[in-house]
Design a protein around this motif. Structure first.
Motif, PDB file in Angstrom:
ATOM      1  N   SER A  96      44.671  49.226  31.162  1.00 19.68           N
ATOM      2  CA  SER A  96      44.352  50.643  32.123  1.00 19.68           C
ATOM      3  C   SER A  96      42.786  50.171  32.915  1.00 19.68           C
ATOM      4  O   SER A  96      42.205  50.663  32.838  1.00 19.68           O
ATOM      5  N   THR A  97      43.874  49.412  34.229  1.00 18.21           N
ATOM      6  CA  THR A  97      42.763  48.854  34.950  1.00 18.21           C
ATOM      7  C   THR A  97      42.750  50.055  36.403  1.00 18.21           C
ATOM      8  O   THR A  97      41.824  49.820  37.519  1.00 18.21           O
ATOM      9  N   SER A  98      42.742  51.002  36.735  1.00 21.69           N
ATOM     10  CA  SER A  98      43.367  52.308  37.153  1.00 21.69           C
ATOM     11  C   SER A  98      41.572  52.672  37.477  1.00 21.69           C
ATOM     12  O   SER A  98      41.156  54.200  37.980  1.00 21.69           O
ATOM     13  N   SER A  99      41.150  52.860  36.077  1.00 24.17           N
ATOM     14  CA  SER A  99      39.813  53.443  35.651  1.00 24.17           C
ATOM     15  C   SER A  99      38.715  52.668  36.744  1.00 24.17           C
ATOM     16  O   SER A  99      38.922  51.129  37.179  1.00 24.17           O
ATOM     17  N   SER A 100      37.520  53.487  36.784  1.00 24.34           N
ATOM     18  CA  SER A 100      36.411  52.684  37.158  1.00 24.34           C
ATOM     19  C   SER A 100      36.460  51.827  36.098  1.00 24.34           C
ATOM     20  O   SER A 100      35.411  52.831  34.804  1.00 24.34           O
ATOM     21  N   TYR A 101      35.657  50.433  36.339  1.00 28.97           N
ATOM     22  CA  TYR A 101      35.022  49.617  35.055  1.00 28.97           C
ATOM     23  C   TYR A 101      33.881  49.076  35.847  1.00 28.97           C
ATOM     24  O   TYR A 101      33.572  48.487  36.898  1.00 28.97           O
ATOM     25  N   CYS A 102      32.728  48.920  35.090  1.00 31.12           N
ATOM     26  CA  CYS A 102      31.394  48.231  35.176  1.00 31.12           C
ATOM     27  C   CYS A 102      32.324  46.477  34.966  1.00 31.12           C
ATOM     28  O   CYS A 102      32.174  46.627  33.238  1.00 31.12           O
ATOM     29  N   MET A 103      31.855  45.454  34.842  1.00 23.57           N
ATOM     30  CA  MET A 103      32.150  44.198  34.531  1.00 23.57           C
ATOM     31  C   MET A 103      31.540  42.976  33.792  1.00 23.57           C
ATOM     32  O   MET A 103      30.289  43.255  35.386  1.00 23.57           O
ATOM     33  N   GLY A 104      30.947  42.440  33.634  1.00 28.90           N
ATOM     34  CA  GLY A 104      30.233  41.295  33.165  1.00 28.90           C
ATOM     35  C   GLY A 104      30.571  40.146  32.354  1.00 28.90           C
ATOM     36  O   GLY A 104      31.445  39.808  32.183  1.00 28.90           O
ATOM     37  N   TRP A 105      29.928  38.807  33.022  1.00 30.43           N
ATOM     38  CA  TRP A 105      29.954  37.512  32.520  1.00 30.43           C
ATOM     39  C   TRP A 105      28.756  37.561  31.705  1.00 30.43           C
ATOM     40  O   TRP A 105      27.834  38.053  31.938  1.00 30.43           O
ATOM     41  N   PHE A 106      29.325  36.961  30.338  1.00 24.59           N
ATOM     42  CA  PHE A 106      27.915  36.669  29.262  1.00 24.59           C
ATOM     43  C   PHE A 106      28.583  35.230  28.473  1.00 24.59           C
ATOM     44  O   PHE A 106      29.279  35.148  28.872  1.00 24.59           O
ATOM     45  N   ARG A 107      27.224  34.071  28.510  1.00 22.72           N
ATOM     46  CA  ARG A 107      27.787  33.357  27.827  1.00 22.72           C
ATOM     47  C   ARG A 107      26.869  33.238  26.318  1.00 22.72           C
ATOM     48  O   ARG A 107      25.942  33.942  26.436  1.00 22.72           O
ATOM     49  N   GLN A 108      27.855  32.172  25.690  1.00 15.25           N
ATOM     50  CA  GLN A 108      26.807  32.164  23.886  1.00 15.25           C
ATOM     51  C   GLN A 108      27.155  30.778  24.010  1.00 15.25           C
ATOM     52  O   GLN A 108      27.617  30.201  23.866  1.00 15.25           O
ATOM     53  N   ALA A 109      25.479  29.770  23.777  1.00 14.49           N
ATOM     54  CA  ALA A 109      25.841  28.979  23.067  1.00 14.49           C
ATOM     55  C   ALA A 109      25.383  28.284  21.433  1.00 14.49           C
ATOM     56  O   ALA A 109      25.063  29.716  20.846  1.00 14.49           O
ATOM     57  N   PRO A 110      26.241  27.550  21.255  1.00 12.90           N
ATOM     58  CA  PRO A 110      26.227  27.573  19.546  1.00 12.90           C
ATOM     59  C   PRO A 110      24.373  27.517  18.906  1.00 12.90           C
ATOM     60  O   PRO A 110      23.257  27.286  19.376  1.00 12.90           O
ATOM     61  N   GLY A 111      24.223  28.439  18.267  1.00 17.29           N
ATOM     62  CA  GLY A 111      22.507  28.425  17.046  1.00 17.29           C
ATOM     63  C   GLY A 111      22.398  30.012  18.178  1.00 17.29           C
ATOM     64  O   GLY A 111      21.153  30.092  17.863  1.00 17.29           O
ATOM     65  N   LYS A 112      23.167  30.509  19.156  1.00 16.87           N
ATOM     66  CA  LYS A 112      22.016  31.328  20.392  1.00 16.87           C
ATOM     67  C   LYS A 112      22.868  32.279  20.019  1.00 16.87           C
ATOM     68  O   LYS A 112      23.978  32.837  20.192  1.00 16.87           O
ATOM     69  N   GLU A 113      22.016  33.880  20.677  1.00 17.09           N
ATOM     70  CA  GLU A 113      22.222  35.362  20.555  1.00 17.09           C
ATOM     71  C   GLU A 113      23.022  34.991  22.669  1.00 17.09           C
ATOM     72  O   GLU A 113      23.065  34.214  23.280  1.00 17.09           O
TER      73      GLU A 113
ATOM     74  N   THR B 103      26.048  25.132  29.579  1.00  7.92           N
ATOM     75  CA  THR B 103      27.038  24.850  28.378  1.00  7.92           C
ATOM     76  C   THR B 103      26.831  25.791  27.118  1.00  7.92           C
ATOM     77  O   THR B 103      25.772  26.461  26.401  1.00  7.92           O
ATOM     78  N   ALA B 104      27.764  26.322  27.565  1.00 11.10           N
ATOM     79  CA  ALA B 104      28.670  27.042  26.426  1.00 11.10           C
ATOM     80  C   ALA B 104      29.561  27.799  26.252  1.00 11.10           C
ATOM     81  O   ALA B 104      30.633  27.956  27.131  1.00 11.10           O
ATOM     82  N   MET B 105      29.242  29.335  25.441  1.00 13.24           N
ATOM     83  CA  MET B 105      31.029  29.892  26.115  1.00 13.24           C
ATOM     84  C   MET B 105      31.329  30.981  26.959  1.00 13.24           C
ATOM     85  O   MET B 105      30.117  31.615  26.270  1.00 13.24           O
ATOM     86  N   TYR B 106      31.394  31.348  27.884  1.00 15.49           N
ATOM     87  CA  TYR B 106      31.670  32.129  28.742  1.00 15.49           C
ATOM     88  C   TYR B 106      32.905  33.733  28.762  1.00 15.49           C
ATOM     89  O   TYR B 106      33.889  33.040  27.954  1.00 15.49           O
ATOM     90  N   TYR B 107      31.913  34.639  28.159  1.00 17.86           N
ATOM     91  CA  TYR B 107      32.881  35.650  28.096  1.00 17.86           C
ATOM     92  C   TYR B 107      32.706  36.730  29.158  1.00 17.86           C
ATOM     93  O   TYR B 107      31.873  36.873  29.856  1.00 17.86           O
ATOM     94  N   CYS B 108      33.951  37.082  29.666  1.00 18.77           N
ATOM     95  CA  CYS B 108      34.043  37.917  30.171  1.00 18.77           C
ATOM     96  C   CYS B 108      33.784  39.969  29.995  1.00 18.77           C
ATOM     97  O   CYS B 108      34.611  39.616  28.844  1.00 18.77           O
ATOM     98  N   ALA B 109      33.475  40.272  30.249  1.00 21.08           N
ATOM     99  CA  ALA B 109      33.359  42.005  29.037  1.00 21.08           C
ATOM    100  C   ALA B 109      33.656  42.738  30.577  1.00 21.08           C
ATOM    101  O   ALA B 109      33.037  42.911  31.343  1.00 21.08           O
ATOM    102  N   ALA B 110      33.832  44.015  29.639  1.00 19.65           N
ATOM    103  CA  ALA B 110      34.400  44.837  30.406  1.00 19.65           C
ATOM    104  C   ALA B 110      34.084  46.550  29.736  1.00 19.65           C
ATOM    105  O   ALA B 110      33.546  46.796  28.827  1.00 19.65           O
TER     106      ALA B 110
END
Length: 125
Positions: free
Chosen positions: A27-44, A90-97
Motif C-alpha cells: 500500500s505505497t499510495s498512502s502517506s508514510y513517515c519513513m526512517g532508518w534505525f540500527r541495532q548493534a549487538p547488546g544495544k537497543e 557497525t550494526a544491523m540497519y533497518y528500514c521502518a515505516a
C-alpha cells in the motif's frame, strides 16, 4: 500494509561509504513517515534518520554531517547514503515505516508499524 526490503549493506573500512536502499511494496499510495534505525549487538535499536511524507528530515547526532536520507517516490525506495563510516557504525540497519502524513517520532522504534528484515553494516578500523 507495506512490505520493506533493505539492501546495500556490507563490510567496509573506516572512512568508506555505503548506500543502503529500502524498497517498499504494498500500500505505497498512502502517506508514510519513513526512517532508518540500527541495532548493534547488546544495544537497543536506535533511530538514525527519518523523513516524513512532505520531505522533512531529521538526523540523529551520530549521523549529522555523514549520513543522508532520501527517497524516490517514483521507485518507492528509501535510501541512506553513509559516508565517513566509523567502526561504531557497525550494526544491523533497518528500514521502518509508519502510515502517517507527519512522523509521530522520527527516532522512536515504537512509532513505526512496519519493518524490514535488516541489512548488516560492518566497519573495520
Amino acid at each position: 500494509q507495506v512490505q520493506l526490503v533493505e539492501s546495500g549493506g556490507g563490510s567496509v573500512q573506516a572512512g568508506g561509504s555505503l548506500r543502503l536502499s529500502c524498497a517498499a511494496s504494498g500500500s505505497t499510495s498512502s502517506s508514510y513517515c519513513m526512517g532508518w534505525f540500527r541495532q548493534a549487538p547488546g544495544k537497543e535499536r536506535e533511530g538514525v534518520a527519518g523523513i516524513n511524507s512532505v520531505g522533512n528530515i531529521r538526523y540523529a547526532d551520530s549521523a549529522k554531517g555523514r549520513f543522508t536520507i532520501s527517497k524516490d517516490n517514483a521507485k518507492n525506495t528509501l535510501y541512506l547514503q553513509m559516508n565517513s563510516l566509523k567502526p561504531e557504525d557497525t550494526a544491523m540497519y533497518y528500514c521502518a515505516a509508519d502510515r502517517a502524513l507527519f512522523c509521530r517520532s522520527y527516532f522512536s522504534p515504537s512509532s513505526f508499524a512496519y519493518w524490514g528484515q535488516g541489512t548488516q553494516v560492518s566497519v573495520s578500523s
